[in-house]
Scaffold this active site. Structure first.
Site, PDB file in Angstrom:
ATOM      1  N   GLN A  20       0.846  -1.196   0.000  1.00 45.77           N
ATOM      2  CA  GLN A  20       0.000   0.000   0.000  1.00 45.77           C
ATOM      3  C   GLN A  20       0.880   1.244   0.000  1.00 45.77           C
ATOM      4  OE1 GLN A  20      -2.369   1.597   3.363  1.00 45.77           O
ATOM      5  NE2 GLN A  20      -4.148   1.382   2.013  1.00 45.77           N
ATOM      6  N   TYR A  42      -6.163  10.717   4.015  1.00 43.55           N
ATOM      7  CA  TYR A  42      -4.795  11.075   3.620  1.00 43.55           C
ATOM      8  C   TYR A  42      -4.833  11.882   2.318  1.00 43.55           C
ATOM      9  CZ  TYR A  42      -3.714   8.039   7.505  1.00 43.55           C
ATOM     10  OH  TYR A  42      -3.657   7.498   8.768  1.00 43.55           O
ATOM     11  N   ARG A 102      -7.530   2.192  -2.790  1.00 47.51           N
ATOM     12  CA  ARG A 102      -8.421   2.039  -1.637  1.00 47.51           C
ATOM     13  C   ARG A 102      -9.201   3.333  -1.449  1.00 47.51           C
ATOM     14  NH1 ARG A 102      -7.984   0.314   4.655  1.00 47.51           N
ATOM     15  NH2 ARG A 102      -9.011  -1.669   4.298  1.00 47.51           N
ATOM     16  N   GLY A 111      -9.097  -6.910   9.010  1.00 52.02           N
ATOM     17  CA  GLY A 111      -8.125  -6.112   9.763  1.00 52.02           C
ATOM     18  C   GLY A 111      -7.969  -6.597  11.188  1.00 52.02           C
TER      19      GLY A 111
HETATM   20  C1  LIG Z   1      -3.781  -0.833  13.765  1.00 47.75           C
HETATM   21  C2  LIG Z   1      -4.468  -0.419  12.490  1.00 47.75           C
HETATM   22  C3  LIG Z   1      -3.735   0.232  11.514  1.00 47.75           C
HETATM   23  C4  LIG Z   1      -4.335   0.598  10.295  1.00 47.75           C
HETATM   24  N1  LIG Z   1      -3.572   1.159   9.294  1.00 47.75           N
HETATM   25  C5  LIG Z   1      -4.096   1.309   8.053  1.00 47.75           C
HETATM   26  C6  LIG Z   1      -3.268   1.664   6.941  1.00 47.75           C
HETATM   27  O1  LIG Z   1      -2.031   1.796   7.030  1.00 47.75           O
HETATM   28  N2  LIG Z   1      -3.866   1.827   5.741  1.00 47.75           N
HETATM   29  C7  LIG Z   1      -5.210   1.660   5.565  1.00 47.75           C
HETATM   30  O2  LIG Z   1      -5.706   1.835   4.448  1.00 47.75           O
HETATM   31  N3  LIG Z   1      -6.013   1.302   6.601  1.00 47.75           N
HETATM   32  C8  LIG Z   1      -5.473   1.079   7.825  1.00 47.75           C
HETATM   33  N4  LIG Z   1      -6.268   0.615   8.841  1.00 47.75           N
HETATM   34  C9  LIG Z   1      -7.672   0.304   8.578  1.00 47.75           C
HETATM   35  C10 LIG Z   1      -7.861  -1.181   8.258  1.00 47.75           C
HETATM   36  O3  LIG Z   1      -7.236  -1.531   7.041  1.00 47.75           O
HETATM   37  C11 LIG Z   1      -9.348  -1.528   8.158  1.00 47.75           C
HETATM   38  O4  LIG Z   1      -9.926  -0.703   7.190  1.00 47.75           O
HETATM   39  C12 LIG Z   1     -10.101  -1.335   9.477  1.00 47.75           C
HETATM   40  O5  LIG Z   1      -9.401  -1.959  10.534  1.00 47.75           O
HETATM   41  C13 LIG Z   1     -11.507  -1.925   9.385  1.00 47.75           C
HETATM   42  O6  LIG Z   1     -11.440  -3.305   9.072  1.00 47.75           O
HETATM   43  P1  LIG Z   1     -11.753  -4.428  10.202  1.00 47.75           P
HETATM   44  O7  LIG Z   1     -13.153  -4.194  10.643  1.00 47.75           O
HETATM   45  O8  LIG Z   1     -11.561  -5.746   9.517  1.00 47.75           O
HETATM   46  O9  LIG Z   1     -10.756  -4.200  11.298  1.00 47.75           O
HETATM   47  C14 LIG Z   1      -5.691   0.301  10.079  1.00 47.75           C
HETATM   48  C15 LIG Z   1      -6.439  -0.333  11.091  1.00 47.75           C
HETATM   49  C16 LIG Z   1      -5.841  -0.712  12.267  1.00 47.75           C
HETATM   50  C17 LIG Z   1      -6.646  -1.457  13.302  1.00 47.75           C
END
Ligand SMILES: Cc1cc2nc3c(=O)[nH]c(=O)nc-3n(C[C@H](O)[C@H](O)[C@H](O)COP(=O)(O)O)c2cc1C
Length: 385
Positions: A105, A185, A233, A326
């Protein structure tokens, strides 16, 4: 194999890249690189664990793209020089020894940068101070800085940074790249009406606010060739404004998705707090359904899909082609294998899984976690929802 999850575990492909199943690791920033932005052995082990745990596709954490305004967090990895390319090679080669593919990414933080080793200044589309506060979780505190207004040259530098980073990612052995156009971002700052007050070709109507994303997609596509997977994304929610909705509703969605497809993306990865929920208001189609409605591109769904029944149903209903997980993956690095074998999944526990991470110790940030963590809000007690 448990037949009830036969779609999740069916093979697919993105471009010519074969994927053993339809389960991906969502990109997650961990701020665990060296201060110079080098991926470490620990990171190689971390990503490989998910590959061993059955994920068909790993998407890395957001990785910065230039030595100007792109870095968002201290200890974020980069992909801008030979040392960083070499460091990532240990990750890609290790992951690829398993039966998994890995995409990088590419992320430019813009006005949301809160830790950049190259400059103390931030830059964005307009001089609008970001809402909310810096993420204590990633070592920041207090308000965001007022960003410098990006000049035409700065904008060209953003594009060239993304292009070089994509080429570097290819050289480092990544099977594809995902452009971070979500979560507030820089590309999302240009897209969002209240952070983009520009009067030039990059501001105004939605087509103009989308222009930077389109130029980035096209420039990367031209640089990496037609065969290399390039996706983007997209989200409505932002780390610092989780309830944001596009003002134009479905009409905005149509413009955004069709123009991205025309620009040459191979997939659109939608990140919503709940992938299955209506995109606008109480009822109506979800954002993933709108990507399906307006494009023929591969749709990757993310958000609250850690419960495999929900993920499987979404795929079976034809609402998405692929899912990413995630927080549930952080709690179960072998999420895919567990689901396949019918084993019990661990609950995601913020205190146990994320709180001990290095940046908190390093910056001695108290767990004041008003962390609007990309789909999650956590209180000071560590309880998240
Ligand atoms: C610790 C953490 C770091 C994250 N960093 C990013 C990132 O670098 N880039 C991104 O697009 N989303 C990031 N996210 C968002 C996740 O990719 C995801 O969209 C979010 O956790 C919701 O999905 P889930 O319900 O499966 O957790 C992050 C989420 C968490 C929990």
């Amino acid at each position: 194999m448990t037949l009830e999850f036969s779609t999740l575990f069916s093979a697919t492909n993105i471009k010519a890249i074969p994927l053993t199943n339809r389960i991906g690791l969502a990109p997650m920033t961990r701020t665990s690189a060296t201060p110079e932005g080098l991926a470490t052995e620990d990171m190689a082990r971390y990503y490989t664990n998910f590959a061993k745990g059955g994920f068909g596709l790993i998407i890395t954490e957001g990785t910065y793209t230039d030595d100007q305004y792109s870095q968002g967090y201290f200890n974020q990895p980069g992909i801008i020089n030979e040392a960083q390319i070499d460091a990532w090679k240990q990750v890609t080669s290790s992951v690829k020894q398993q039966d998994a593919k890995i995409f990088m990414q590419l992320m430019h933080a813009g006005a949301l940068s809160q830790g950049n080793r190259y400059t103390t200044e931030t830059a964005g589309p307009s001089a609008v101070k970001p809402q909310g506060e810096q993420l204590g979780f990633y070592g920041g505190s207090g308000e965001f800085a007022l960003p410098k207004v990006m000049t035409e040259t700065d904008i060209q530098n953003v594009i060239q940074g993304f292009v070089k980073a994509a080429k570097n990612a290819k050289e480092a052995g990544f099977d594809g790249v995902e452009i971070h156009g979500a979560n507030g971002y820089v590309l999302d700052q240009f897209l969002t009406d209240y952070t983009n007050e520009r009067q030039d070709e990059y501001g105004g109507a939605i087509e103009k606010r989308l222009r930077l994303s389109i130029e980035v997609v096209k420039a990367i596509r031209e640089a990496v060739g037609v065969d290399y997977p390039v996706g983007i994304r997209i989200s409505q929610a932002k780390v610092n404004d989780p309830n944001h909705k596009w003002k134009g509703g479905e009409s905005d969605a149509e413009i955004i998705f069709t123009k991205l497809e025309d620009a040459g993306v191979d997939f659109i990865h939608i990140a919503e707090p709940n992938a299955a929920a209506p995109a606008f208001g109480e009822s109506g189609p979800s954002l993933i359904e709108l990507v399906k409605k307006y494009t023929d591109t591969v749709v990757i769904a993310n958000g609250s899909l850690g419960e495999p029944n929900i993920a499987e149903a979404l795929l079976n209903d034809g609402k998405a082609d692929f899912v990413t997980v995630g927080k549930a993956a952080l709690a179960n690095q072998d999420w895919a294998n567990k689901v396949k074998e019918g084993k019990q999944l661990e609950e995601f526990d913020f205190q146990k899984i994320l709180l001990p991470q290095a940046s908190l110790k390093e910056f001695e940030v108290k767990p004041k976690i008003e962390w609007l963590g990309e789909g999650m809000v956590c209180g000071p007690d560590g309880n998240c929802n």
